[in-house]
Write a protein that holds these residues in place. Structure first.
Motif, PDB file in Angstrom:
ATOM      1  N   LYS A   1       0.861  -1.181   0.000  1.00  0.00           N
ATOM      2  CA  LYS A   1       0.000   0.000   0.000  1.00  0.00           C
ATOM      3  C   LYS A   1       0.902   1.237   0.000  1.00  0.00           C
ATOM      4  N   PRO A   2       1.697   1.424  -1.073  1.00  0.00           N
ATOM      5  CA  PRO A   2       2.694   2.506  -1.042  1.00  0.00           C
ATOM      6  C   PRO A   2       2.084   3.890  -0.985  1.00  0.00           C
ATOM      7  N   ALA A   3       0.875   4.089  -1.528  1.00  0.00           N
ATOM      8  CA  ALA A   3       0.261   5.419  -1.462  1.00  0.00           C
ATOM      9  C   ALA A   3      -0.042   5.787  -0.009  1.00  0.00           C
ATOM     10  N   ALA A   4      -0.573   4.834   0.753  1.00  0.00           N
ATOM     11  CA  ALA A   4      -0.843   5.076   2.174  1.00  0.00           C
ATOM     12  C   ALA A   4       0.472   5.283   2.923  1.00  0.00           C
ATOM     13  N   ALA A   5       1.476   4.477   2.581  1.00  0.00           N
ATOM     14  CA  ALA A   5       2.780   4.608   3.233  1.00  0.00           C
ATOM     15  C   ALA A   5       3.359   5.993   2.970  1.00  0.00           C
ATOM     16  N   LEU A   6       3.226   6.459   1.720  1.00  0.00           N
ATOM     17  CA  LEU A   6       3.776   7.776   1.378  1.00  0.00           C
ATOM     18  C   LEU A   6       3.080   8.869   2.174  1.00  0.00           C
TER      19      LEU A   6
END
Lengths: 131, 333
Positions: free
Chosen positions: B213-218
């Motif tokens: 979930k890289p968007a949430a991580a970002l």
């Protein structure tokens, strides 16, 4: 008698299937955040296979303790390398929160102890010196 | 007969006394720091309640804090993610990891009374581990603290099948101290808990990356760099999340920020080189990698990166340069 070519193909097939179980993303080369957190340059040289074996070990331990195999995969994927390390050797000694219902066990044990030393006389199967 | 009973009572007394000693040993009376800007009392009455089933305090308390943070989950959905049937309970590491499945962050709360009160005062319910037994006979239990009163010296918990369990400070702190004051909160990515440390937040957010979930991580890392702008690891993590989203220019900017704070971070140089190469800035990428290799000559990861960059070999304009700062060396004029 397997030719060395056949052997190599077998190794390739096994490793491909092993890797695809964990659906590795295409190699991008960046040092992951997990690895950065470990802050050790040696980690960069650590065999990926060794790390995956640790994860597989803990996954099996979950399955042995009644976790659905598909969920076990998902649960392992969510854990960091450090958390995997912690669980790998201590899964049965770490606290497992279960709830107030467990308190009955404590009461039972205290009563048994009191029975043994002869203060109470609740359980017929306990023979204390005072009886 | 009486002598035997007396001896039995003395033995039982000694046993109970020894248990008490063990139970009292780790507990230190605690007071709230009077200089902390806390509400005198706070109760988060809107916190949901999920009465627990047998052994299911883990899923029930997780459902409570997840829903409080905005998720819509039931304990029975969480159960297969945290409950360990063989051990009849849920492990702390998995309690922390579970929130990431739903795209939320589970952040540990520093193990002290002030941090707990700060979180509650700021409006966030706190999931705690308690030992309701004693050291030698632990009874582990998860519950959610939803309020406190500094005058009454009480805590209010959603616990087990009690919607509102009232504890005195003293009794709560005993049970919580025996669990090493373990506590966590659940937040949306982009929110930073008031008591969080940079390292704990970073570890929590990296779980979102593991869940792809890289968007949430970002979002999480970006919020973290606003809160702690001087932590190179947070900038590097933001760079990694951006890189995974193929936002290579954003990744480059984050990595450069990280390196301005820690110029000799070889792993971050590795990643910057890749972000530059992906944009076609091969000469700069090679300069960065050269700087890294000079500090870590025998590193196989850097070698692989060098090969990959040489294979890409695109050309682009608009590339910023890179100044190598070796540890201990004077800067080039």
């Amino acid at each position: 008698m397997m030719s060395s070519l056949m052997k190599r193909i077998m190794v390739l097939l096994v490793s491909v299937s092993f890797f695809s179980t964990y659906s590795l993303p295409a190699w991008s080369g960046i040092v992951t955040t997990d690895q950065l957190l470990q802050q050790q340059l040696e980690v960069l040289n650590k065999s990926t296979l060794a790390a995956m074996l640790d994860r597989d070990d803990v996954r099996q331990q979950l399955v042995e303790r009644g976790v659905d195999p598909e969920y076990a995969k998902a649960r392992i994927a969510a854990l960091s390398d450090a958390q995997i390390e912690e669980l790998r050797d201590s899964i049965d000694t770490l606290p497992a929160g279960s709830g107030v219902v467990g308190i009955l066990v404590v009461v039972l044990l205290v009563l048994i102890i009191l029975d043994i030393v002869g203060v109470t006389n609740i359980f017929s199967f306990i023979h204390s010196p005072s009886k | 007969m009486r002598a035997v009973v007396k001896r039995g009572v003395r033995l039982a007394g000694a046993l109970c006394a020894s248990l008490l000693v063990v139970a009292c040993a780790p507990y230190q009376a605690q007071e709230a720091d009077p200089s902390l800007p806390l509400e005198r009392s706070r109760e988060l009455v809107g916190t949901p309640f999920f009465p627990q089933d047998r052994y299911q305090c883990g899923p029930a308390s997780l459902a409570t804090v997840l829903n409080a943070a905005g998720a819509s989950v039931l304990p029975e959905h969480i159960q297969p993610l945290v409950y360990l049937p063989g051990n009849k309970g849920s492990l702390q590491a998995e309690m922390l990891a579970a929130a990431s499945h739903y795209g939320y962050l589970a952040v540990p709360v520093p193990p002290d009374l002030d941090s707990l009160l700060q979180e509650l005062s700021a409006g966030r319910p706190v999931l705690v581990l308690q030992n309701l037994g004693v050291e030698v006979l632990p009874v582990w239990h998860y519950a959610v603290v939803i309020g406190y009163d500094l005058e009454q010296r009480t805590f209010y918990l959603r616990s087990g099948r009690d919607r509102r369990k009232v504890y005195s400070f003293r009794r709560f702190l005993k049970t919580w101290s025996r669990a090493a004051y373990w506590a966590m909160v659940v937040v949306e990515p982009g929110d930073v808990p008031v008591s969080a440390t940079a390292t704990d937040y970073l570890k929590a957010a990296s779980a979102l990356e593991r869940q792809h979930k890289p968007a949430a991580a970002l979002r999480a890392y970006t919020a973290a760099t606003r809160r702690w702008p001087d932590q190179p690891l947070l900038w590097a993590a933001a760079g990694n999340a951006a890189y995974t989203l193929e936002r290579h220019a954003d990744a480059e900017a984050a990595y450069r920020e990280a390196l301005s704070l820690q110029p000799d971070a070889v792993p971050i140089m590795n990643n910057l080189a890749l972000a530059l190469a992906a944009q076609g800035c091969t000469p700069t990428a090679l300069a960065v990698l050269d700087c890294a290799i000079r500090q870590a000559p025998a590193n196989t990861v850097l070698d692989k990166t060098l090969n990959e960059i040489n294979e890409l070999n695109n050309e682009a304009v608009d590339c910023r340069g890179f100044t190598c700062i070796l540890p201990g060396a004077d800067r080039q004029p």
